[in-house]
Design an enzyme around this catalytic site. Structure first.
Site, PDB file in Angstrom:
ATOM      1  N   PHE A  72      42.891   3.290  35.883  1.00 42.15           N
ATOM      2  CA  PHE A  72      42.238   2.907  35.084  1.00 42.15           C
ATOM      3  C   PHE A  72      42.164   1.483  34.686  1.00 42.15           C
ATOM      4  O   PHE A  72      41.283   0.520  34.823  1.00 42.15           O
ATOM      5  CB  PHE A  72      42.183   3.690  33.754  1.00 42.15           C
ATOM      6  CG  PHE A  72      41.507   3.008  32.676  1.00 42.15           C
ATOM      7  CD1 PHE A  72      40.056   3.362  32.570  1.00 42.15           C
ATOM      8  CD2 PHE A  72      41.813   2.206  31.404  1.00 42.15           C
ATOM      9  CE1 PHE A  72      39.125   2.839  31.356  1.00 42.15           C
ATOM     10  CE2 PHE A  72      41.060   1.658  30.563  1.00 42.15           C
ATOM     11  CZ  PHE A  72      39.773   2.047  30.529  1.00 42.15           C
ATOM     12  N   PRO A 118      51.959   3.625  35.933  1.00 35.97           N
ATOM     13  CA  PRO A 118      51.961   2.246  35.436  1.00 35.97           C
ATOM     14  C   PRO A 118      50.481   1.505  35.552  1.00 35.97           C
ATOM     15  O   PRO A 118      50.491   0.560  34.725  1.00 35.97           O
ATOM     16  CB  PRO A 118      53.012   1.501  36.034  1.00 35.97           C
ATOM     17  CG  PRO A 118      53.118   2.093  37.511  1.00 35.97           C
ATOM     18  CD  PRO A 118      52.860   3.573  37.293  1.00 35.97           C
ATOM     19  N   LEU A 119      49.846   2.202  36.436  1.00 34.94           N
ATOM     20  CA  LEU A 119      48.580   1.583  36.593  1.00 34.94           C
ATOM     21  C   LEU A 119      47.413   2.233  35.768  1.00 34.94           C
ATOM     22  O   LEU A 119      46.249   2.180  35.893  1.00 34.94           O
ATOM     23  CB  LEU A 119      48.257   1.445  37.981  1.00 34.94           C
ATOM     24  CG  LEU A 119      49.028   0.723  38.726  1.00 34.94           C
ATOM     25  CD1 LEU A 119      48.544   0.541  40.221  1.00 34.94           C
ATOM     26  CD2 LEU A 119      49.259  -0.838  38.465  1.00 34.94           C
ATOM     27  N   GLY A 120      47.766   3.155  34.905  1.00 32.98           N
ATOM     28  CA  GLY A 120      46.947   3.962  33.906  1.00 32.98           C
ATOM     29  C   GLY A 120      46.183   5.125  34.835  1.00 32.98           C
ATOM     30  O   GLY A 120      44.742   5.257  34.503  1.00 32.98           O
ATOM     31  N   ARG A 121      46.654   5.654  36.020  1.00 30.53           N
ATOM     32  CA  ARG A 121      46.000   6.323  36.939  1.00 30.53           C
ATOM     33  C   ARG A 121      44.847   5.796  37.161  1.00 30.53           C
ATOM     34  O   ARG A 121      43.544   6.285  37.502  1.00 30.53           O
ATOM     35  CB  ARG A 121      45.530   7.656  36.092  1.00 30.53           C
ATOM     36  CG  ARG A 121      46.964   8.468  35.685  1.00 30.53           C
ATOM     37  CD  ARG A 121      46.362   9.935  35.044  1.00 30.53           C
ATOM     38  NE  ARG A 121      47.702  10.292  34.179  1.00 30.53           N
ATOM     39  CZ  ARG A 121      48.678  11.122  34.539  1.00 30.53           C
ATOM     40  NH1 ARG A 121      48.480  11.387  35.943  1.00 30.53           N
ATOM     41  NH2 ARG A 121      49.449  11.286  33.735  1.00 30.53           N
ATOM     42  N   HIS A 172      63.314  17.119  35.601  1.00 33.97           N
ATOM     43  CA  HIS A 172      61.946  16.763  35.401  1.00 33.97           C
ATOM     44  C   HIS A 172      61.214  16.995  34.105  1.00 33.97           C
ATOM     45  O   HIS A 172      60.647  16.192  33.927  1.00 33.97           O
ATOM     46  CB  HIS A 172      61.160  17.912  36.621  1.00 33.97           C
ATOM     47  CG  HIS A 172      59.929  17.146  36.983  1.00 33.97           C
ATOM     48  ND1 HIS A 172      59.373  17.584  38.467  1.00 33.97           N
ATOM     49  CD2 HIS A 172      58.980  15.998  36.744  1.00 33.97           C
ATOM     50  CE1 HIS A 172      58.272  16.570  38.607  1.00 33.97           C
ATOM     51  NE2 HIS A 172      58.093  16.082  37.530  1.00 33.97           N
ATOM     52  N   TYR A 226      56.388  18.473  43.966  1.00 37.21           N
ATOM     53  CA  TYR A 226      54.865  17.926  44.433  1.00 37.21           C
ATOM     54  C   TYR A 226      54.763  18.447  45.869  1.00 37.21           C
ATOM     55  O   TYR A 226      55.399  18.177  46.687  1.00 37.21           O
ATOM     56  CB  TYR A 226      55.444  16.114  44.651  1.00 37.21           C
ATOM     57  CG  TYR A 226      55.808  15.626  43.465  1.00 37.21           C
ATOM     58  CD1 TYR A 226      55.457  16.109  42.159  1.00 37.21           C
ATOM     59  CD2 TYR A 226      56.348  14.243  43.572  1.00 37.21           C
ATOM     60  CE1 TYR A 226      55.973  15.352  41.113  1.00 37.21           C
ATOM     61  CE2 TYR A 226      56.499  13.572  42.600  1.00 37.21           C
ATOM     62  CZ  TYR A 226      56.631  14.109  41.210  1.00 37.21           C
ATOM     63  OH  TYR A 226      56.882  13.480  39.847  1.00 37.21           O
TER      64      TYR A 226
END
Length: 375
Positions: A256, A251-254, A171, A104
């Site tokens: 969406f 978990p937030l759908g990126r 990873h 990252y």
């Protein structure tokens, strides 16, 4: 089985016995408000409203913080001081589980996480990862050779300002390196005290079993959200059987599922979503009914859509600990509001019935990313 039929099957399977697959009926008996070993709010000055869970034998906050977006993964550039302040804000609100990786940045996320958490290092759990050829100047190439793993770990320890990694993930599975060699190397690092627990990311049930047989895994990390439920059928049974925790990323759908994206949203190169099938104009328009369903249920529970997306998965298994990421303090405060709300087994069944009627479009990954995911 095509994508749409898989979603139908996955959804309907989740209804069986109000949680035979997902285990929602066991959640309230298994989850604990605080971890064993005395991690109390008095000792750590942490709020009492954060639930704590176990990934194998590793105690973590039910909601962790993913520190990838801070390096501009979804576009934008962020100030180091602001991101360090954000990480510390999460800790002040009860988060003790922080996720990063050497790739990252590369290195930027680990460096910032290390500096941010240094004042209370012994009170938090840091997860980081090896598996790409960062040390060799090939950050998109898979590399889990034993010598690389050791170099990667030494670099991570230095950047994280610590003498141990709480949770070290592979990873991505490297098909060129026997899993026994990877697990054996990590086992040696654990015996040396440099690694306390280990896990895998985007691993198949077959690879999980091979690794676990050599050195027991504490957690597996994979993408998982209301609109991407493949892990439920692919690896959940294995994780439950072996006592391994699950750490969902995105978990937030990126974003969406939070409702901030609509059918007119467009993404430029530099934003990770720009070439993902789920975020094409056609798919966005087609998938809006899911956003409406999430919003309806959020209103029913008196929470925000982002909170509902997390509540939904936290209510499915007691051994799930998602790691939503953000660069915005307000968004952090928002999703941490999901820490104590849960759905009942009946509500889970009712939601899944409505969900199963929605036809979703678009795969989660671009072809290159998909090629590096273990099947």
């Amino acid at each position: 089985m095509d994508r749409r039929n898989f979603l139908k099957v996955s959804s309907m399977a989740a209804l069986s016995a109000a949680g035979a697959l997902t285990g929602v009926s066991k959640i309230f008996a298994q989850s604990s408000s605080m971890p064993k070993g005395g991690l109390s709010s008095e000792k750590n000055n942490l709020p009492m409203n954060m639930e704590y869970r176990k990934l194998g034998n590793l105690d973590v906050s039910a909601i962790g913080l993913g520190c990838l977006p801070m390096v501009g993964y979804y576009g934008g550039k962020y100030d180091k001081k602001d991101m360090i302040a954000l990480i510390r804000r999460a800790y002040d609100k009860g988060v003790i589980f922080f996720d990063t990786a050497e790739v990252y940045g590369p290195y930027t996320s680990e460096t910032w996480v290390g500096e941010a958490l240094a004042p209370f290092r012994d009170k938090v759990k840091i997860g980081t990862k090896f598996g790409f050829g960062v040390e060799e100047g090939q950050p998109t190439a898979l590399n889990s050779r034993p010598d690389h793993i050791r170099r990667a770990v030494e670099g991570s320890l230095k950047r994280l300002r610590t003498d141990h990694i709480d949770l070290l993930y592979q990873h991505r599975v490297d098909p060129n390196i026997p899993m026994e060699d990877v697990a054996g190397t990590v086992k040696d690092l654990m015996q040396e005290g440099k690694v306390l627990h280990w896990g895998m990311s985007e691993a198949s049930a077959r690879s999980i079993r091979k690794a676990h047989a050599v050195c027991p895994l504490s957690a597996v990390q994979s993408e998982y959200a209301i609109w991407w439920r493949e892990p439920e059928t692919k690896i959940f049974p294995t994780l439950e059987e072996l006592g391994i925790g699950f750490v969902p990323y995105c978990p937030l759908g990126r974003a969406f599922l939070t409702g901030v994206i609509d059918e007119n949203s467009r993404f430029k190169k530099g934003d990770r979503r720009w070439n993902l099938p789920q975020f094409t104009p056609e798919a966005l328009k087609h998938n809006m009914p899911l956003v409406a369903l999430v919003r309806k249920w959020a209103e029913r529970k008196g929470i925000t859509p982002a909170q509902f997306a997390l509540v939904w998965m936290l209510s499915r298994k007691s051994w799930i600990a998602p790691i939503p990421g953000t660069t915005n303090p307000d968004h952090l405060d928002d999703f941490l509001g999901a820490a104590t709300v849960r759905l009942t087994p009946y509500e889970m069944e009712e939601f899944d019935k409505e969900y199963s009627k929605i036809d979703l479009m678009g795969h989660r990954a671009d072809p290159f990313t998909e090629s590096q995911i273990d099947k």
